[in-house]
Design an enzyme around this catalytic site. Structure first.
Site, PDB file in Angstrom:
ATOM      1  N   TYR A 172      14.123  18.983  61.096  1.00 41.81           N
ATOM      2  CA  TYR A 172      13.002  19.552  61.763  1.00 41.81           C
ATOM      3  C   TYR A 172      11.703  18.590  61.781  1.00 41.81           C
ATOM      4  CZ  TYR A 172       9.911  23.555  63.546  1.00 41.81           C
ATOM      5  OH  TYR A 172       9.032  24.194  64.017  1.00 41.81           O
ATOM      6  N   TYR A 232      16.792  33.706  62.011  1.00 40.65           N
ATOM      7  CA  TYR A 232      16.361  33.021  60.805  1.00 40.65           C
ATOM      8  C   TYR A 232      14.870  33.533  60.274  1.00 40.65           C
ATOM      9  CZ  TYR A 232      13.735  29.320  58.355  1.00 40.65           C
ATOM     10  OH  TYR A 232      13.203  28.730  57.443  1.00 40.65           O
ATOM     11  N   HIS A 233      14.028  34.016  61.398  1.00 33.66           N
ATOM     12  CA  HIS A 233      12.754  34.534  61.090  1.00 33.66           C
ATOM     13  C   HIS A 233      12.808  35.993  60.680  1.00 33.66           C
ATOM     14  CE1 HIS A 233      12.555  31.387  64.044  1.00 33.66           C
ATOM     15  NE2 HIS A 233      11.462  30.918  63.580  1.00 33.66           N
ATOM     16  N   LYS A 279      -6.446  36.921  59.423  1.00 37.06           N
ATOM     17  CA  LYS A 279      -5.452  35.929  59.602  1.00 37.06           C
ATOM     18  C   LYS A 279      -6.068  34.831  60.803  1.00 37.06           C
ATOM     19  CE  LYS A 279      -1.251  34.810  59.460  1.00 37.06           C
ATOM     20  NZ  LYS A 279      -1.301  33.936  58.530  1.00 37.06           N
ATOM     21  N   ASP A 338      -2.004  30.603  63.177  1.00 37.44           N
ATOM     22  CA  ASP A 338      -0.754  30.686  62.335  1.00 37.44           C
ATOM     23  C   ASP A 338      -0.335  32.186  62.616  1.00 37.44           C
ATOM     24  OD1 ASP A 338       1.070  30.902  60.146  1.00 37.44           O
ATOM     25  OD2 ASP A 338      -0.438  31.426  58.682  1.00 37.44           O
ATOM     26  N   HIS A 386       2.768  33.075  61.020  1.00 36.63           N
ATOM     27  CA  HIS A 386       3.346  33.967  59.873  1.00 36.63           C
ATOM     28  C   HIS A 386       2.469  34.862  59.205  1.00 36.63           C
ATOM     29  CE1 HIS A 386       5.948  29.968  59.829  1.00 36.63           C
ATOM     30  NE2 HIS A 386       6.807  30.727  59.718  1.00 36.63           N
TER      31      HIS A 386
END
Length: 669
Positions: free
Chosen positions: A17, A177-178, A543, A547, A549
């Protein structure tokens, strides 16, 4: 007589990646990795590209080229794949909300590389994958743009287009995945990913763009992108459960008869957020164990694997670090005898029992989601998000209590000095500080040389088509050819579809209310300090930037609430100005900023400056994220009260530190 062994299985596609700074720098990295034996490309796009903004957007400030490559227009896509023949390549693109747009840029670039071929013939040769799973963006990754219904429309349009025009393309990676990184248990990971797949397939079927005869092909082109954690026996059983459940769903719900079309096809990035900043050399064996979970079982083996690097909890990996991860795969595939045998777990009572448990638990959770009306309804209600935040909070509490061991973090913490991190600043790669300036200059030059009339006409067509139910891929291809930018494409659709803010999941989550004496002591300090200051302590968790996440910010918000703070958390994607305005409006005692994209040196000073201009210079600011030591020291020199990185895993200790910061700022000690 010795029984003949089956033919040796072919290795999986090996990816890394990658993408950073500029298209030219990323192109050089790709060609270098291919020369080292990598067999597929996996493109990381920067956050402005992922969220549909050009580099000159205020929200792009500090984010350009940080976590991936900026691709604001066709010229940069050309540069990204220069001297890489796309008709011979298998390319994975981690892109979701603007997946249709990036696929259009990729297709037009391939057409330009092959001027002697008919565009339809070029499209027929393209092979690869677009991630394009928007539901998990609402739940974990945060790079959504539009609401669920409009996003699913874009997904369905693109799937229908690729089935008819780019038959070797995987138009969507359903991403569990996330979900795991957001806290999902194996059963939740199974249930929510498969519920998403059902929502997507139902939407494609309802759109009427694919004939009943071709619908099997749609099912056959669906792929999955899966996480593998360090509990590799459980992870391997999870993959076998995925295979069983997918076969069941595609046969019973969609009537797919061809076993090849029912095959569970998946690629893997093993767990990155589980890698530790403390004793980072331990991450190598974690990565190997996680890789084994998705390669050992032949009947549930990944067909593409990309591994993180040992130093991803420290910052951006260098080419050598990525090479090390590629070599881990190559040693397993080419030196070991793994690929010479049939499935080595068939007939194992232990494995069969664990798979059955996971299947049963996943079915029960899927039934719950379907009873709510499916994945979209479970997103809009906040149910799935709250469940993930709760599961994550539970795991964090287990780690803090020592019930779940993380070597080097909460046990076996003594260590010799590591030669790998003797020079921390040299142990990671820095994104090019000139990348944003270069992107802005490139964008200006691109706009100056294009035909503005053609651009305007293409955008008018896109807006008009978006107001109907016509497939948007053709208008998107026309926009790419006309020179439209990423921000213009997404901005036009924002104008028609509107924007969306997903539920944060914090208010409905269950935190660590019974986390023991330490939390009780912090609660008492929070209460006492609030009384000294004339009320309840108010803590703003913000935040800034793009981003998405949000897992860390959510866990901080939940623990702060459990510690007795009044928590103000408005979710992701805020400008520094919005954070300052919220701090003023809520009269907060502390501002906590969470940034994992590497843009802390641009965004944190902007918040500090905004607070000063608003007369709030006495409000302390703390920062958390993947922040190199030298950057952390620089932020403290600029006025930040405390910096937390992944090694600071104790949330209750962090809450105690927030109280210390507030008391110091108000002269209470």
């Amino acid at each position: 007589m010795t029984e003949p062994q089956p033919a040796k299985d072919r290795p999986w596609v090996m990816r890394t990646y990658a993408g950073h700074s500029t298209a030219a720098a990323s192109n050089a990295l790709y060609r270098n990795n291919l020369a080292k034996g990598q067999t597929g490309l996996s493109v990381a796009f920067d956050l402005p590209t992922q969220t549909g903004y050009d580099p000159d957007s205020p929200l792009s400030r500090g984010e350009v080229g940080k976590v991936g490559v900026p691709v604001p227009h066709l010229g940069e896509m050309r540069r990204l794949f220069e001297d890489i023949p796309l008709t011979e390549m298998n390319t994975s693109m981690t892109i979701n909300a603007p997946a249709m747009w990036l696929l259009a840029l990729y297709q037009v670039t391939a057409e330009e590389q092959n001027p002697d071929l008919d565009p339809a013939d070029v499209a027929a040769q393209l092979a690869g994958t677009t991630q394009n799973d928007i539901i998990k963006e609402y739940l974990s990754r945060g790079t959504y743009v539009f609401g669920p219904e409009h996003s699913l429309r874009l997904t369905a349009d693109m799937i229908a287009y690729t089935i008819n025009q780019i038959p070797k393309w995987n138009p969507i990676n359903i991403c569990s995945y996330h979900l795991q990184e957001a806290g999902a248990t194996p059963a939740q990971e199974l249930a929510y990913a498969l519920s998403t797949a059902i929502a997507v397939l139902d939407r494609v079927k309802a759109s009427g763009q694919v004939s009943d005869d071709d619908f099997e092909k749609v099912v056959g082109r669906i792929s999955f992108f899966v996480n593998a954690g360090v509990r590799f026996v459980e992870e391997m059983c999870k993959m076998r459960a995925f295979v069983q459940l997918w076969d069941e769903i595609t046969r019973e719900r969609y009537g797919v008869q061809d076993p090849k079309m029912r095959r569970f096809r998946y690629g893997v990035q093993v767990n990155s957020l589980g890698l530790t900043e403390a004793q980072p050399e331990n991450n190598v064996q974690r990565i190997v164990l996680e890789m084994l979970g998705v390669t050992l079982s032949k009947n549930a083996r990944a067909r593409a694997v990309q591994l993180p690097a040992w130093n991803e909890a420290l910052g951006l990996p260098r080419p050598w670090d990525q090479q090390w991860s590629l070599r881990l795969q190559q040693v397993l595939a080419y030196e070991s005898d793994l690929l010479e045998y049939a499935d080595i777990f068939d007939g194992s009572h232990v494995v069969e029992k664990k798979v059955a448990e996971l299947v049963e638990a996943a079915r029960a959770e899927m039934d719950k989601v379907q009873a709510m009306g499916g994945a979209v309804a479970a997103v809009e209600s906040g149910y799935m998000k709250s469940e993930l935040v709760t599961a994550h909070a539970t795991r964090r509490a287990r780690i803090e209590a020592g019930e779940e061991i993380v070597v080097g973090v909460n046990k076996f913490e003594s260590t010799e000095p590591s030669p790998l991190t003797a020079d921390l600043d040299a142990a990671i790669q820095s994104a090019d500080p000139e990348a944003e300036k270069s992107a802005l200059a490139g964008l200006e030059a691109w706009k100056a040389q294009r035909d503005q009339v053609a651009v305007d006409q293409a955008l008018e067509r896109l807006a008009a088509d978006a107001k109907t139910d016509v497939n948007l891929m053709e208008a998107t291809l026309a926009a790419a050819r006309a020179g439209v930018t990423t921000g213009e494409w997404a901005g036009t659709l924002r104008g028609v579809f509107g924007e969306f803010r997903a539920p944060t999941g914090v208010s409905g989550s269950v935190g660590a209310a019974d986390a023991g004496e330490a939390l009780t002591r912090v609660r008492e300090r929070v209460k006492a300090t609030g009384e000294e200051l004339g009320g309840r302590l108010r803590f703003l968790v913000g935040k800034p930037g793009l981003d998405g996440h949000s897992n860390g910010a959510e866990q901080v918000a939940v623990r702060a609430r459990d510690a007795g703070f009044e928590v103000i958390y408005q979710g992701i994607r805020l400008t520094p100005e919005q954070i300052v305005a919220a701090a003023a409006a809520e009269d907060v005692h502390c501002v906590g900023l969470s940034i994992l994209s590497g843009s802390h040196m641009e965004l944190v000073p902007a918040v500090l400056q905004g607070l000063r201009e608003a007369g709030l210079e006495d409000v302390p600011v703390i920062v958390g994220g993947i922040i190199p030591d030298s950057d952390g020291k620089a932020l403290v020199e600029q006025g930040v009260a405390a910096v937390y990185t992944p090694k600071d895993f104790g949330l209750t200790e962090i809450m105690d530190g927030v109280v210390d910061v507030i008391r110091a700022a108000n002269g209470l000690d």
